[in-house]
Enzyme design. Structure first.
Site, PDB file in Angstrom:
ATOM      1  N   TRP A 180    -102.552 -43.836  69.899  1.00 47.38           N
ATOM      2  CA  TRP A 180    -103.807 -44.288  70.520  1.00 47.38           C
ATOM      3  C   TRP A 180    -103.700 -44.400  72.044  1.00 47.38           C
ATOM      4  O   TRP A 180    -104.583 -44.942  72.684  1.00 47.38           O
ATOM      5  CB  TRP A 180    -104.308 -45.572  69.873  1.00 47.38           C
ATOM      6  CG  TRP A 180    -103.539 -46.859  70.168  1.00 47.38           C
ATOM      7  CD1 TRP A 180    -102.405 -47.001  70.892  1.00 47.38           C
ATOM      8  CD2 TRP A 180    -103.918 -48.192  69.738  1.00 47.38           C
ATOM      9  NE1 TRP A 180    -102.026 -48.315  70.923  1.00 47.38           N
ATOM     10  CE2 TRP A 180    -102.931 -49.075  70.233  1.00 47.38           C
ATOM     11  CE3 TRP A 180    -104.972 -48.712  68.999  1.00 47.38           C
ATOM     12  CZ2 TRP A 180    -102.979 -50.457  69.993  1.00 47.38           C
ATOM     13  CZ3 TRP A 180    -105.015 -50.085  68.767  1.00 47.38           C
ATOM     14  CH2 TRP A 180    -104.036 -50.943  69.253  1.00 47.38           C
ATOM     15  N   THR A 234     -96.417 -48.372  65.061  1.00 48.03           N
ATOM     16  CA  THR A 234     -96.375 -48.644  66.497  1.00 48.03           C
ATOM     17  C   THR A 234     -97.354 -47.744  67.266  1.00 48.03           C
ATOM     18  O   THR A 234     -97.281 -46.519  67.152  1.00 48.03           O
ATOM     19  CB  THR A 234     -94.945 -48.381  67.025  1.00 48.03           C
ATOM     20  OG1 THR A 234     -94.029 -49.140  66.233  1.00 48.03           O
ATOM     21  CG2 THR A 234     -94.813 -48.756  68.486  1.00 48.03           C
ATOM     22  N   GLU A 235     -98.231 -48.372  68.032  1.00 53.75           N
ATOM     23  CA  GLU A 235     -99.182 -47.649  68.897  1.00 53.75           C
ATOM     24  C   GLU A 235    -100.006 -46.618  68.126  1.00 53.75           C
ATOM     25  O   GLU A 235    -100.404 -45.595  68.679  1.00 53.75           O
ATOM     26  CB  GLU A 235     -98.445 -46.964  70.060  1.00 53.75           C
ATOM     27  CG  GLU A 235     -97.501 -47.879  70.836  1.00 53.75           C
ATOM     28  CD  GLU A 235     -98.211 -48.911  71.697  1.00 53.75           C
ATOM     29  OE1 GLU A 235     -99.447 -48.805  71.873  1.00 53.75           O
ATOM     30  OE2 GLU A 235     -97.540 -49.843  72.176  1.00 53.75           O
ATOM     31  N   LEU A 236    -100.220 -46.871  66.845  1.00 50.43           N
ATOM     32  CA  LEU A 236    -100.952 -45.961  65.967  1.00 50.43           C
ATOM     33  C   LEU A 236    -100.363 -44.545  65.956  1.00 50.43           C
ATOM     34  O   LEU A 236    -101.086 -43.556  65.804  1.00 50.43           O
ATOM     35  CB  LEU A 236    -102.449 -45.906  66.306  1.00 50.43           C
ATOM     36  CG  LEU A 236    -103.272 -47.170  66.031  1.00 50.43           C
ATOM     37  CD1 LEU A 236    -104.768 -46.852  66.066  1.00 50.43           C
ATOM     38  CD2 LEU A 236    -102.928 -47.833  64.696  1.00 50.43           C
TER      39      LEU A 236
END
Lengths: 440, 410
Positions: A327, A156-158
């Site tokens: 990220w 999730t979301e890097l």
């Protein structure tokens, strides 16, 4: 993924597009609960159905069609997707033609699907057990719809660190994606394949992995693909920004930059909604995407999907990332989801119920009730709920505001907490009723 | 400048705002001749909300004050004015002064306006600036005599004060001022829209200058009477108890909240014509034990009330600006605002609600009482909004407007 075919390009672009739509919550007022038909409908006129239809029309459908054309036109072209489980669920429910459209992309064998947590959750931070379960749930969904078994993971979301990379390695994945943030790269280029350093996991976590691993013998190392955030964000964030000095961004100019960038793999990672939703059609984003592959190929730059990239290029080095990164925003940390007290409290609350949920499930015999209870708890884990509560840039009226269905982060928190407290009331009733029956 | 007592008053925003603007004008080297209605003797009468203004010292070279003996105060209506004058007469207050007060409000406004006209004949100025309807006629007279441009500053319209039942005579004064003004300053877009819609004024004539708030916080050890018990939850209302302020809507929401949080106290600071109705209502709703009416408090007590409150609610039906919301935020109090207010245009770190939506209001109050992290985050971030608004920048917008008028053909 067709990995047999040889790819001779010395430098290639690795596209990864994130497809995700949260299950936005229905307005849940403590004083008129009766009006609530389920937590996850969203609100008129902006129901979840509305969002799927809107984004489908503006972004997913036209971009999928364009990619299909590009795949037909250029045999070199490749890309990858990570599609969250709850996005897939909503496509099935509100626009099944979207599933078909993604299926035809995957059928070209040049579009790779990546692994992620089904509910696009922050579970890694709170519960490894839950994290592993959601990866397997997603894996099953992907196999059911696409007959593919992902080998590359992206969280999730890097959200990423060494520990997570090793957990994923031991589960049996070949590679993992992360943000190519300068602070950790220490002047290394993001445009090569790297490895994550070894990290000794907690024995309890090893136990969990044994129950959820996807292949018997894990790789000795896990490859790491790092987002080239400068070039990615030129497309994803800056493309239509008239105040950007490079605006308007032509395909030639962008390929000049790619060409003059050292390295073997230029990892362009972005939200798929970039095309048509974040950058509107009139910005010329579709035209840009349409012309990009031909120009790259003309300059001798090819395409590789993530699996192929880590197969063809050797890892240069190890990148040591001890703290959790992501990220998001300029901080590249967790502050977009867990930056203030409301966010941390809300997340603590939902994961606090894990034991209760699991013990309730143990006592329920009806399969449907069981599944519904578990999925409700999990839908409340989706990271977007916490993102809406962010006060970080609230005063500057930026991106967080744009994506939120709420008037303010405070309203987001209130609504979430009202739903969670209603859920926990029902959960507690269920558990105490069951134990009452048992003791009777 | 035709204004009001330059007082740090806690009983209404007009005096506070006039004071802040005047101070900043003087700091910007603008000479101010300040005309005010002034009571001949200090009077403190219960129920009439009159304040003994503490005089402030301003640079004499830059500031001259012309006081006109008058019984006008910014928040009277015709009924309360008549009541007041009868009281003065009965008690022979002010009789030693030669002025005779107008028997009703409008006579007094007329008397004030003519006296003001005589006074400013000899004064030297470039721009006339007046604040709210009672001073409009004086402003127009000054314009007629001097040929200088007139700015009327609208802090509230009769539609706001009367909550939709305007006195036609007051409307006439307002329309007269608005039509004769060269420029109009509205304290919010909410007010600007009202001026355009209800008075049919050309929007290009109106400039919006939101109010701000002074940064200094008085730290005082004075404890208010309703000192909070440990574990008690306190919701605060502060304002005149008039229809426009919507205290009755808050009472209805309170009933719902108290059902869930029986220890919640709702404290109403202020006085006004609705007091009896509100007390009766709290009894009818069965929540009188949870409701406290304190009357007016002094400055220190008000700050204490803000600090003790878990939440400040401004449920106004119509609120041209709503300075109390900024006061609360300055004191670090979480705020729930009616969307039907000007201040909601300039603050973000608070909760907002439509005043008529009792369920939503109750839901938000309950959330602040139940969810501690919400309260804490609002406390931490509220100050950001307050710091964002400064009287320096707001006054410079007013000065810009003056300069435009002066360099025009006038």
């Amino acid at each position: 993924m067709n990995t047999k075919e040889k790819n001779n390009y010395k430098k290639s672009v690795c596209f990864y597009f994130q497809v995700h739509q949260p299950l936005r919550l229905t307005q849940f007022n403590y004083f008129n609960k009766g009006n609530t038909s389920g937590y996850f409908k969203g609100d008129l006129p902006h129901t979840n159905k509305f969002f799927i239809e809107k984004v489908g029309k503006k972004s997913y459908h036209p971009t999928n069609n364009l990619l299909l054309e590009l795949l037909a036109k250029h045999k070199e072209f490749k890309c990858s997707f990570s599609i969250s489980g709850i996005a897939l669920e909503q496509f099935e429910k509100y626009d099944p033609t979207l599933i078909e459209s993604f299926q035809s992309l995957v059928k070209t064998r040049r579009v790779e699907l990546l692994s992620e947590t089904y509910y696009h959750s922050l579970s890694w931070i709170y519960s490894k057990q839950e994290f592993a379960e959601q990866i397997i749930l997603h894996r099953k969904k992907i196999y059911k719809l696409f007959k593919k078994r992902p080998k590359v993971f992206r969280n999730t979301e890097l959200i990423y660190n060494n520990e997570l990379a090793n957990f994923i390695r031991k589960m049996g994945f070949d590679a993992i994606l992360a943000e190519g943030w300068d602070y950790y790269l220490k002047s290394k280029s993001p445009n090569y394949v790297y490895n994550a350093p070894k990290f000794d996991l907690h024995p309890e976590d090893e136990k969990i992995i044994r129950n959820y691993k996807i292949k018997d013998r894990a790789n000795r190392k896990i490859a790491l693909l790092l987002k080239n955030y400068k070039l990615s964000d030129d497309i994803a964030f800056r493309f239509s920004d008239v105040n950007w000095k490079e605006h308007p961004l032509s395909v030639e100019k962008f390929v000049d930059w790619v060409e003059s960038t050292d390295g073997e793999t230029i990892n362009l990672f972005m939200d798929y909604e970039t095309f048509g939703e974040h950058q509107w059609e009139d910005s010329g984003i579709f035209k840009f995407l349409e012309l990009l592959p031909a120009e790259l190929i003309r300059r001798g730059i090819g395409f590789r999907a993530p699996s192929e990239t880590v197969r063809d290029f050797e890892a240069r080095d190890e990148i040591d990332i001890h703290n959790l990164i992501s990220w998001a925003d300029i901080e590249r940390d967790l502050s977009a989801w867990l930056g203030n007290k409301m966010q941390r409290h809300a997340a603590d609350q939902i994961y606090k119920y894990e034991q209760l949920v699991r013990s309730a499930i143990g006592t329920i015999s009806d399969k449907l009730t069981k599944r519904k209870l578990l999925s409700t708890w999990r839908k409340l884990q989706t990271s977007d709920h916490f993102y809406y509560m962010s006060t970080k840039y609230w005063n500057d009226g930026d991106i967080h505001k744009y994506f939120s269905p709420y008037e303010s982060p405070y309203d987001a928190y209130i609504n979430y907490m009202n739903v969670v407290s209603d859920f926990s009331d029902k959960l507690k009733q269920m558990v105490s009723y069951k134990s009452y029956l048992k003791n009777d | 400048m035709f204004g009001w007592e330059l007082a740090p008053i806690v009983y209404g925003g007009l005096g506070v705002v006039c004071r802040s603007i005047t101070e900043r004008l003087i700091q910007s080297n603008i000479r101010v001749t300040y005309v005010i209605p002034k009571l001949p003797v200090p009077i403190d009468i219960p129920n009439l909300n009159l304040v003994n203004a503490s005089e402030i010292v301003l640079d004499e070279k830059m500031f001259s004050k012309l006081s006109i003996n008058s019984t006008l105060t910014p928040y009277v209506n015709n009924e309360s004015y008549t009541q007041f004058v009868n009281f003065l007469r009965k008690n022979h207050i002010g009789e030693q002064n030669s002025d005779v007060y107008g028997m009703d409000l409008f006579t007094e406004v007329e008397r004030y306006s003519y006296r003001a006209r005589d006074l400013v004949k000899s004064a030297d100025f470039d721009v006339i600036h007046c604040h709210d309807w009672m001073t409009f006629k004086a402003g127009v007279f000054a314009k007629q005599i001097s040929g200088k441009p007139l700015v009327v500053h609208v802090h509230a319209t009769e539609y706001d004060r009367s909550a939709g039942n305007p006195n036609p005579a007051v409307l006439d004064y307002e329309r007269f001022g608005l039509e004769n003004a060269d420029k109009i300053i509205a304290v919010s877009n909410f007010t600007k829209d009202k001026i355009v819609e209800k008075y049919n004024i050309d929007p290009s004539k109106i400039r919006v200058v939101h109010n701000a708030i002074e940064k200094n916080i008085t730290n005082s050890s004075v404890r208010p009477e309703m000192t909070k018990q440990k574990d008690e939850k306190m919701v605060l209302f502060l304002g005149r108890l008039t229809i426009a302020k919507g205290a009755d809507y808050l009472l209805q929401a309170a009933q719902k909240v108290i059902k869930i949080v029986p220890e919640a106290k709702f404290v109403f600071v202020g006085k006004g014509e609705m007091i009896k109705e509100l007390i009766d209502m709290s009894i009818e709703l069965g929540i009188s034990e949870n409701i406290v009416f304190t009357g007016w408090l002094n400055h220190e007590q008000v700050d204490q009330a803000y600090k003790q409150a878990d939440l400040f609610v401004m449920p106004s039906i119509t609120e041209p600006f709503g300075l109390t919301a900024l006061e609360a935020m300055r004191n670090g109090t979480p705020v729930l605002l009616s969307r039907q207010s000007g201040v909601s245009e300039v603050v973000q770190n608070c909760l907002k609600v439509d005043f008529w939506d009792i369920d939503a209001m109750a839901n938000k109050i309950l959330s602040v009482l139940r969810y501690q992290p919400l309260q804490e985050t609002l406390r931490e971030n509220g100050n950001h909004d307050v710091n964002h608004l400064s009287w320096e920048s707001q006054t410079s917008k007013i000065i810009d407007l003056y300069n435009e008028l002066i360099t025009d053909e006038y």
